[in-house]
Scaffold this motif. Structure first.
Motif, PDB file in Angstrom:
ATOM      1  N   HIS A 144      25.934  -5.124  20.382  1.00  0.00           N
ATOM      2  CA  HIS A 144      26.858  -5.068  21.518  1.00  0.00           C
ATOM      3  C   HIS A 144      28.301  -4.902  21.054  1.00  0.00           C
ATOM      4  N   THR A 187      30.631  -1.580  22.029  1.00  0.00           N
ATOM      5  CA  THR A 187      31.942  -1.788  22.636  1.00  0.00           C
ATOM      6  C   THR A 187      33.034  -1.139  21.804  1.00  0.00           C
ATOM      7  N   LEU A 219      30.854  -3.054  30.615  1.00  0.00           N
ATOM      8  CA  LEU A 219      29.494  -3.034  30.096  1.00  0.00           C
ATOM      9  C   LEU A 219      28.520  -3.502  31.164  1.00  0.00           C
ATOM     10  N   ALA A 266      24.954  -5.380  31.083  1.00  0.00           N
ATOM     11  CA  ALA A 266      23.983  -6.092  30.250  1.00  0.00           C
ATOM     12  C   ALA A 266      23.295  -7.130  31.113  1.00  0.00           C
ATOM     13  N   PHE A 294      24.073 -11.654  24.930  1.00  0.00           N
ATOM     14  CA  PHE A 294      23.740 -10.277  24.584  1.00  0.00           C
ATOM     15  C   PHE A 294      22.471 -10.159  23.743  1.00  0.00           C
ATOM     16  N   ASN A 348      19.278  -8.082  24.744  1.00  0.00           N
ATOM     17  CA  ASN A 348      19.548  -7.302  25.950  1.00  0.00           C
ATOM     18  C   ASN A 348      20.257  -6.003  25.589  1.00  0.00           C
ATOM     19  N   VAL A 353      22.800  -2.979  25.967  1.00  0.00           N
ATOM     20  CA  VAL A 353      24.137  -2.914  26.547  1.00  0.00           C
ATOM     21  C   VAL A 353      24.463  -1.453  26.826  1.00  0.00           C
TER      22      VAL A 353
END
Length: 170
Positions: A39, A43, A106, A108, A136, A139, A141
């Motif tokens: 994640h 990002t 995001l 998520a 996170f 999961n 993203v």
């Protein structure tokens, strides 16, 4: 009298080795690592892609160096600790001075959140997330939008006020 070579060795290699050792201790204590979490990488890549081409290239050169990711506040605030000086890789105006935030929206766990990439004094300094890193874990993203923030709002300020108060003296 101390020989000149001692000063040169101390200013470069010895300090770098000492920094690696300290980061090794942080790694053992689970306070960071030398790699980004999925994640964080998603990002960071989205934020860098938002920069103008020349600054994006400088940011990528900064991040191609060896660095340690120090994670604070349950992984909400990963900061990059570089081992070398950036030299010509500092970001150009308007990111050359002050602190700038790039907001990355995001998705998520079927929730929309906004993470921030922090640029400070021409350096890709770190990231800020409103949720701890366990949110996170496992999961996927997805990036939904990216924008620049000139207001200066940061999750670090919110966390600092929650832990230490407002700082106002009545």
């Amino acid at each position: 009298m101390i020989p000149a070579w001692v000063g040169i060795a101390a200013s470069s290699g010895v300090i770098r080795v000492f920094a690696y050792l300290l980061d090794g201790l942080r790694f053992v204590c689970r306070e960071g690592s030398w790699t980004l979490r999925p994640h964080e990488a998603t990002t960071l890549n989205a934020a860098i892609d938002r920069l103008p081409a020349d600054n994006a290239e400088r940011a990528r050169r900064q991040l191609s160096q060896r660095f340690f990711v120090e994670r604070q506040s349950n992984g909400r605030v990963p900061c990059f600790r570089y081992y070398q000086v950036h030299g010509d890789n500092l970001l150009a105006d308007p990111f050359a001075s002050g602190t700038h935030f790039i907001n990355v929206r995001l998705k998520a766990s079927n929730r929309n959140i906004t993470a921030k990439c922090v640029l400070h004094e021409g350096i890709v300094f770190g990231l800020e997330f409103p949720k701890p890193q366990r949110f996170f874990k496992g999961n996927p993203v997805e990036v939904t939008a990216v924008s620049c923030d000139t207001a200066g709002f940061s999750y670090t300020d919110v966390l600092d006020r929650a832990e230490h108060g407002s700082g106002k003296i009545d």
